[in-house]
Design an enzyme around this catalytic site. Structure first.
Site, PDB file in Angstrom:
ATOM      1  N   LYS A  45     -12.271  12.479  44.298  1.00 38.39           N
ATOM      2  CA  LYS A  45     -12.343  11.851  42.972  1.00 38.39           C
ATOM      3  C   LYS A  45     -12.260  10.317  43.046  1.00 38.39           C
ATOM      4  CE  LYS A  45     -10.295  15.816  40.574  1.00 38.39           C
ATOM      5  NZ  LYS A  45      -9.240  16.242  39.620  1.00 38.39           N
ATOM      6  N   TYR A  62     -16.039  20.443  33.275  1.00 41.41           N
ATOM      7  CA  TYR A  62     -14.691  20.609  32.747  1.00 41.41           C
ATOM      8  C   TYR A  62     -14.678  21.253  31.353  1.00 41.41           C
ATOM      9  CZ  TYR A  62     -12.747  17.817  36.590  1.00 41.41           C
ATOM     10  OH  TYR A  62     -12.352  17.361  37.830  1.00 41.41           O
ATOM     11  N   ASN A 103      -5.533  13.121  40.940  1.00 40.27           N
ATOM     12  CA  ASN A 103      -4.983  14.012  41.966  1.00 40.27           C
ATOM     13  C   ASN A 103      -5.930  14.212  43.148  1.00 40.27           C
ATOM     14  OD1 ASN A 103      -6.834  15.564  40.665  1.00 40.27           O
ATOM     15  ND2 ASN A 103      -5.423  17.154  39.994  1.00 40.27           N
ATOM     16  N   HIS A 134     -11.088  17.599  43.647  1.00 43.64           N
ATOM     17  CA  HIS A 134     -11.395  18.837  42.927  1.00 43.64           C
ATOM     18  C   HIS A 134     -11.827  19.847  43.961  1.00 43.64           C
ATOM     19  CE1 HIS A 134     -13.281  21.813  40.342  1.00 43.64           C
ATOM     20  NE2 HIS A 134     -14.263  21.820  41.231  1.00 43.64           N
ATOM     21  N   GLU A 144     -20.769  25.696  40.648  1.00 47.05           N
ATOM     22  CA  GLU A 144     -20.494  24.255  40.825  1.00 47.05           C
ATOM     23  C   GLU A 144     -21.399  23.632  41.894  1.00 47.05           C
ATOM     24  OE1 GLU A 144     -16.254  23.952  41.474  1.00 47.05           O
ATOM     25  OE2 GLU A 144     -15.816  24.479  39.394  1.00 47.05           O
TER      26      GLU A 144
HETATM   27  N1  UDP Z   1      -5.648  17.211  34.502  1.00 47.56           N
HETATM   28  C1  UDP Z   1      -5.052  16.187  33.768  1.00 47.56           C
HETATM   29  N2  UDP Z   1      -3.859  16.441  33.163  1.00 47.56           N
HETATM   30  C2  UDP Z   1      -3.238  17.647  33.248  1.00 47.56           C
HETATM   31  C3  UDP Z   1      -3.857  18.674  33.993  1.00 47.56           C
HETATM   32  C4  UDP Z   1      -5.060  18.430  34.595  1.00 47.56           C
HETATM   33  O1  UDP Z   1      -5.589  15.086  33.668  1.00 47.56           O
HETATM   34  O2  UDP Z   1      -2.144  17.824  32.674  1.00 47.56           O
HETATM   35  C5  UDP Z   1      -6.936  16.939  35.208  1.00 47.56           C
HETATM   36  C6  UDP Z   1      -6.741  16.855  36.725  1.00 47.56           C
HETATM   37  O3  UDP Z   1      -7.555  15.807  37.235  1.00 47.56           O
HETATM   38  C7  UDP Z   1      -7.234  18.230  37.165  1.00 47.56           C
HETATM   39  C8  UDP Z   1      -8.396  18.442  36.200  1.00 47.56           C
HETATM   40  O4  UDP Z   1      -7.872  17.976  34.955  1.00 47.56           O
HETATM   41  O5  UDP Z   1      -7.608  18.259  38.528  1.00 47.56           O
HETATM   42  C9  UDP Z   1      -8.862  19.879  36.079  1.00 47.56           C
HETATM   43  O6  UDP Z   1      -7.792  20.673  35.694  1.00 47.56           O
HETATM   44  P1  UDP Z   1      -7.581  22.147  36.263  1.00 47.56           P
HETATM   45  O7  UDP Z   1      -6.565  22.823  35.397  1.00 47.56           O
HETATM   46  O8  UDP Z   1      -8.910  22.806  36.457  1.00 47.56           O
HETATM   47  O9  UDP Z   1      -6.865  21.879  37.682  1.00 47.56           O
HETATM   48  P2  UDP Z   1      -7.420  21.947  39.179  1.00 47.56           P
HETATM   49  O10 UDP Z   1      -8.329  23.138  39.290  1.00 47.56           O
HETATM   50  O11 UDP Z   1      -8.115  20.653  39.466  1.00 47.56           O
HETATM   51  O12 UDP Z   1      -6.178  22.102  40.025  1.00 47.56           O
HETATM   52 MG    MG Z   2      -9.964  23.663  38.061  1.00 46.36          MG
END
Ligand code: UDP
Ligand code: MG
Length: 160
Positions: free
Chosen positions: A9, A49, A112, A115, A126
């Protein structure tokens, strides 16, 4: 063998963590089948997303992900989807355990670092979303026979 999508990212690109992250996947034994840098546009991120569109952080997430370019990769390996998710760790950097990529390099819910696809079905969707067929390379790596045992590759013909 499975394939999975990884996006390094914008936070990781800005913080010079690209090499660190790629190195971890390579050292694990995963094969890089495709890799490119791309400025992700809001329209494609909104699709990617879509499952989060009702969350309060959604708009900020789209802005963050489209600010500077990301690195996109297709990784291949046996059970690659779960192997990569385990390496990446839980979503929130502050909660991710040390030893995981997010645990070692993030203290944020949003920024974080990576992805990674969360299921084989989503990985297929994807990969198609972000890569053209001709950008993905199929080849047998020189060290392949040293990464898996014979029964995991030649004898075991199951899908994973
Ligand atoms: N995210 C955020 N705030 C939150 C939770 C998620 O900004 O409280 C963002 C973060 O970058 C995350 C992305 O949204 O990686 C997608 O969320 P998901 O629940 O799919 O988590 P992931 O699969 O990335 O662990
Ligand atoms: Mg996810």
């Amino acid at each position: 063998m499975q394939q999975t999508l990884v996006i390094i990212k914008p936070d990781a690109v800005n913080r010079c963590l690209v090499g660190e992250v790629v190195k971890r996947f390579e050292k694990k034994g995963l094969q890089i089948k495709a890799m490119k840098m791309e400025m992700l546009q809001p329209y494609i991120l909104k699709e990617h997303y879509a499952h989060l569109k009702d969350k309060e952080f959604y708009e900020e997430l789209i802005k963050f992900m489209s600010k500077i370019p990301s690195i996109l990769m297709v990784l291949k390996g046996k059970e690659a989807v779960s192997v990569v998710r385990k390496m990446v760790g839980p979503t929130k950097g502050r909660e991710a355990p040390p030893g995981t990529i997010r645990g070692d390099y993030s203290v944020s819910n949003q920024s974080n670092v990576v992805h990674a696809s969360d299921s084989e079905e989503n990985a297929k969707i994807e990969i198609e979303r972000f890569f053209k067929k001709e950008e993905i390379y199929d080849f047998k790596k020189m060290n392949f026979d040293w990464i898996y045992s014979r029964d995991e590759t030649y004898i075991d013909k199951t899908k994973k």
